[in-house]
Every structure is written in C-alpha cells, then in structure tokens.
Design a protein around this motif. Structure first.
Motif, PDB file in Angstrom:
ATOM      1  N   ARG A 260       0.863  -1.180   0.000  1.00 19.44           N
ATOM      2  CA  ARG A 260       0.000   0.000   0.000  1.00 19.44           C
ATOM      3  C   ARG A 260       0.909   1.243   0.000  1.00 19.44           C
ATOM      4  N   TYR A 261       1.366   1.617  -1.195  1.00 24.68           N
ATOM      5  CA  TYR A 261       2.167   2.832  -1.345  1.00 24.68           C
ATOM      6  C   TYR A 261       1.271   4.066  -1.238  1.00 24.68           C
ATOM      7  N   GLY A 262       1.921   5.233  -1.165  1.00 20.88           N
ATOM      8  CA  GLY A 262       1.153   6.465  -1.172  1.00 20.88           C
ATOM      9  C   GLY A 262       0.455   6.709  -2.490  1.00 20.88           C
ATOM     10  N   GLY A 263       1.004   6.166  -3.574  1.00 20.98           N
ATOM     11  CA  GLY A 263       0.369   6.314  -4.876  1.00 20.98           C
ATOM     12  C   GLY A 263       1.317   5.951  -6.004  1.00 20.98           C
ATOM     13  N   LEU A 264       0.750   5.869  -7.204  1.00 20.96           N
ATOM     14  CA  LEU A 264       1.495   5.634  -8.443  1.00 20.96           C
ATOM     15  C   LEU A 264       1.108   6.717  -9.438  1.00 20.96           C
ATOM     16  N   ILE A 265       2.120   7.336 -10.063  1.00 25.11           N
ATOM     17  CA  ILE A 265       1.902   8.313 -11.130  1.00 25.11           C
ATOM     18  C   ILE A 265       2.592   7.778 -12.378  1.00 25.11           C
TER      19      ILE A 265
ATOM     20  N   SER B   7      -1.276  15.025 -11.087  1.00 24.31           N
ATOM     21  CA  SER B   7      -0.220  14.468 -10.229  1.00 24.31           C
ATOM     22  C   SER B   7      -0.197  15.186  -8.884  1.00 24.31           C
ATOM     23  N   ARG B   8      -0.343  16.501  -8.919  1.00 24.17           N
ATOM     24  CA  ARG B   8      -0.390  17.266  -7.669  1.00 24.17           C
ATOM     25  C   ARG B   8      -1.595  16.831  -6.828  1.00 24.17           C
ATOM     26  N   GLY B   9      -2.721  16.579  -7.489  1.00 22.33           N
ATOM     27  CA  GLY B   9      -3.898  16.120  -6.763  1.00 22.33           C
ATOM     28  C   GLY B   9      -3.679  14.780  -6.095  1.00 22.33           C
TER      29      GLY B   9
ATOM     30  N   TYR C 149      -5.458  11.428 -23.870  1.00 20.76           N
ATOM     31  CA  TYR C 149      -5.376  12.713 -24.555  1.00 20.76           C
ATOM     32  C   TYR C 149      -5.178  12.474 -26.057  1.00 20.76           C
ATOM     33  N   PRO C 150      -6.247  12.517 -26.841  1.00 24.57           N
ATOM     34  CA  PRO C 150      -6.123  12.263 -28.282  1.00 24.57           C
ATOM     35  C   PRO C 150      -5.169  13.252 -28.952  1.00 24.57           C
ATOM     36  N   GLY C 151      -4.190  12.707 -29.680  1.00 19.94           N
ATOM     37  CA  GLY C 151      -3.279  13.529 -30.457  1.00 19.94           C
ATOM     38  C   GLY C 151      -2.209  14.257 -29.672  1.00 19.94           C
ATOM     39  N   ARG C 152      -2.144  14.056 -28.372  1.00 19.73           N
ATOM     40  CA  ARG C 152      -1.130  14.753 -27.579  1.00 19.73           C
ATOM     41  C   ARG C 152       0.260  14.194 -27.864  1.00 19.73           C
ATOM     42  N   PRO C 153       1.280  15.039 -28.056  1.00 18.98           N
ATOM     43  CA  PRO C 153       2.634  14.538 -28.304  1.00 18.98           C
ATOM     44  C   PRO C 153       3.222  13.856 -27.069  1.00 18.98           C
ATOM     45  N   HIS C 154       4.386  13.267 -27.234  1.00 22.39           N
ATOM     46  CA  HIS C 154       5.049  12.493 -26.178  1.00 22.39           C
ATOM     47  C   HIS C 154       5.686  13.460 -25.180  1.00 22.39           C
ATOM     48  N   THR C 155       4.862  13.943 -24.269  1.00 26.56           N
ATOM     49  CA  THR C 155       5.314  14.946 -23.313  1.00 26.56           C
ATOM     50  C   THR C 155       4.401  14.888 -22.099  1.00 26.56           C
ATOM     51  N   VAL C 156       4.606  15.799 -21.146  1.00 24.83           N
ATOM     52  CA  VAL C 156       3.741  15.911 -19.965  1.00 24.83           C
ATOM     53  C   VAL C 156       2.981  17.219 -20.070  1.00 24.83           C
ATOM     54  N   SER C 157       1.660  17.143 -19.981  1.00 24.26           N
ATOM     55  CA  SER C 157       0.823  18.332 -20.125  1.00 24.26           C
ATOM     56  C   SER C 157       0.599  19.011 -18.778  1.00 24.26           C
ATOM     57  N   ALA C 158       0.127  20.252 -18.839  1.00 24.01           N
ATOM     58  CA  ALA C 158      -0.200  20.998 -17.622  1.00 24.01           C
ATOM     59  C   ALA C 158      -1.288  20.289 -16.821  1.00 24.01           C
ATOM     60  N   GLU C 159      -2.249  19.678 -17.512  1.00 21.04           N
ATOM     61  CA  GLU C 159      -3.310  18.957 -16.798  1.00 21.04           C
ATOM     62  C   GLU C 159      -2.752  17.748 -16.063  1.00 21.04           C
ATOM     63  N   GLU C 160      -1.789  17.059 -16.665  1.00 24.66           N
ATOM     64  CA  GLU C 160      -1.181  15.900 -15.995  1.00 24.66           C
ATOM     65  C   GLU C 160      -0.406  16.328 -14.752  1.00 24.66           C
ATOM     66  N   ILE C 161       0.247  17.476 -14.808  1.00 24.75           N
ATOM     67  CA  ILE C 161       0.927  17.997 -13.624  1.00 24.75           C
ATOM     68  C   ILE C 161      -0.086  18.275 -12.522  1.00 24.75           C
TER      69      ILE C 161
END
Length: 223
Positions: A124-129, A209-211, A194-206
C-alpha cells in the motif's frame, strides 16, 4: 556484462529533507533523460513538505529495448532497475517514512518502470503516477501473467495513468490493461487519454499528479 548496472548510480534529491518530509516521491526519468530532468516535474508539482528523490539510470536508459520486447531482451538491466528503485524505497523507509507515504512515479520509460515496480513489489504505497507508460512485457503477456493471488494487495492506493493516443512508444491498449490489473490488485485508478497529444507531460497531468500527492498527504479525497 555487468550483472547489476544501475546499482551504484547517483540518486538526486529536491524538496524537503527526508527527516522532515511528510511524504516522499520517487521520480523515474525516461529513456535518454536524467534524474535532474525528471526532478523538473517535482519542481512543477511543488508541495513544500514533500521530498522528491530521483535515481539516475546508467547510460540514461533503464533498459535497452522497448518495454513491449520479451523481458529477457531487457535483462539484466530491467532487474537491476527494479532493484535500484527498491533500494531507494528502502532507504526512504530507513529515514522513517512508511510505504503508505511513498509515491512512485515517472514519465515514459520511467512510467513503465514505476508501474512494473508497484506490481513486482506490491504494497500500500502512497500512490502511483504513470505518465505515458504501463506494465512491461510483450503484447498479450501481461494479462495472462496476472493472477488472482495479487488481488487487493495495493489496499486502495491511488494510481494515475495518463497518456496521449496515439503515442509513438506506448499503445493506449497497454495503458488500459495496466490500469485494469492494478485495479484488480486493489488500487483506486484514474485514467486520462489525450487524443493527439505529443510524447510529453501536459499541464493537466501535472495538476492531476499534484492532486494525487495531496491525496497521499491526506489533504484531499479521491473523486
């Protein structure tokens, strides 16, 4: 060939000192990236009471072939990478932070390694991202290897799987399979496609992750 290539690799830190941190986040970089690169995700997420810890892969790559290749093609690097993450987690525990206060996360190859680590060392970890990644193994193999003995071992751990679709390296079908397996193991899973999103991390994913980190800190509830 070195049997444990990642054993003596550097570990980089940012944020609160472990002895004062309320939570630790282990961040794993992608292929060709670095520990310093992935700590940029920690800077973006913030949260001053969190210790961010990033091990460095030897040669900037955790394993040489695609995560969809036969597992033996990625040895001994894959086993060494999993052992390195486990050593980092145990060092965090040694500093007084329990596993339910340790989040494991990463991007791309690091997301694959993060997911594989949680399945291989279930607790039971704190979470997985997992940002653009999934469990490691050839197509058709991970569901057949999944057993009911693993059910509920993650004990309600929050898990985030987010990826672009199509992605040049990670099929969305593998993200879905991985999410289903961790859900069977007792995780509370959130997926984002995320349809069509390039291989990167988006602001929404950040923000997602913060949530998750705030959930692990006990400051928020799962939606």
């Amino acid at each position: 060939m070195i049997s444990d290539p990642h054993a003596n690799s550097e570990v980089v830190r940012f944020g609160a000192p472990l002895q004062q941190a309320s939570l630790a986040v282990v961040l794993l970089h992608g292929r060709g990236g670095s520990a310093a690169d992935i700590l940029g995700l920690g800077h973006a997420i913030g949260e001053p009471e969190v210790a961010y810890i990033a091990p460095q892969a030897k040669g900037n790559t955790w394993y040489p072939q695609s995560f969809l290749a036969p597992r033996q093609a990625n040895e001994p690097f894959l086993s060494s990478a999993l052992a390195k993450v486990n050593a980092v987690v145990r060092s965090i525990e040694g500093a007084g932070i329990p596993r339910d206060r340790i989040v494991i996360g990463g991007f791309s190859q690091g997301a694959c390694l993060s997911t594989e680590f949680v399945k291989s060392f279930p607790a039971r970890y704190g979470g997985l991202i997992a940002l653009t990644g999934g469990l490691i193994g050839p197509p058709g193999s991970i569901m057949s290897d999944h057993t009911t003995q693993e059910i509920a071992e993650l004990g309600g751990m929050p898990a985030l799987f987010a990826s672009g679709d199509p992605d040049p390296h990670v099929p969305w079908s593998r993200v879905e399979e991985s999410a289903a397996i961790l859900r069977d193991m007792g995780a509370v899973v959130t997926t984002r496609r995320y349809p069509g999103r390039p291989h990167t991390v988006s602001a929404e994913e950040i923000e997602l992750s913060r949530g998750l980190i705030r959930i692990a800190l006990g400051r928020s509830n799962c939606n």
